[in-house]
Design a protein around this motif. Structure first.
Motif: not given
Length: 173
Positions: A4-9, A33-45
């Motif tokens: 039930g986790t969404t991209l919004r979450e 993952a630490w570095r990738a987080w900076e690119e949020r928000p993600f619009g898709s998987v």
């Protein structure tokens, strides 16, 4: 996304929560993952996956080597396997090798590491034990820079499959 986790979450996760959730995608390398987080928000998987891969691509040569070296040898029962690696190696039948097969894996592991300075990395979920042996023999004849790129490409495949497993059923919300 599963559970039930969404991209919004996912986009709302703190950096620490994001690393806790996605840090295992890259073997013993939560920095990705630490570095990738900076690119949020993600619009898709696909955007999330691309951000993770970009974090590796933009890493220093030393970081890339450390990432490759964080991967376990194949078919070595006493290795330090993450749960993900253990499942993946088991899926390719590497946990039930005959003695001759095990010796050949150990020989190739040793020869590969001596030649290139890092372990042979392959996305075992795309192979059988026989095709892994064939691929290792072929790649052993390569050049170091080419093998670094091959290893990083295999790591990208591994992480993509792990991400899909984690987010199976996502509709891109």
């Amino acid at each position: 996304m599963s559970g039930g986790t969404t991209l919004r979450e996912v986009n709302a996760l703190s950096r620490e929560e994001f690393v806790e959730r996605f840090g295992s995608l890259f073997e013993h390398s939560p920095w990705v993952a630490w570095r990738a987080w900076e690119e949020r928000p993600f619009g898709s998987v696909a955007e999330l996956e691309a951000a993770l891969h970009r974090a590796v691509q933009e890493a220093s040569r030393e970081e890339k080597l450390a990432l490759i070296r964080a991967h376990p040898e194949l078919a070595v029962p006493e290795g330090d396997l993450t749960p993900e690696s253990e499942r993946e190696q088991r899926s390719a039948g590497l946990d039930g090798l005959e003695e001759g097969e095990r010796k050949e894996f150990l020989r190739l592991n040793r020869a590969y590491r001596e030649r290139f300075g890092f372990p042979y990395v392959v996305c075992v979920r795309e192979h059988t034990k026989d095709s892994i042996l064939e691929d290792a023999r072929r790649r052993l004849a390569g050049e170091r820079e080419e093998e670094m790129e091959n290893a990083l490409g295999e790591i990208a495949k591994i992480s993509s499959l792990r991400l899909r497993d984690m987010l199976e059923g996502d509709d891109g919300e």
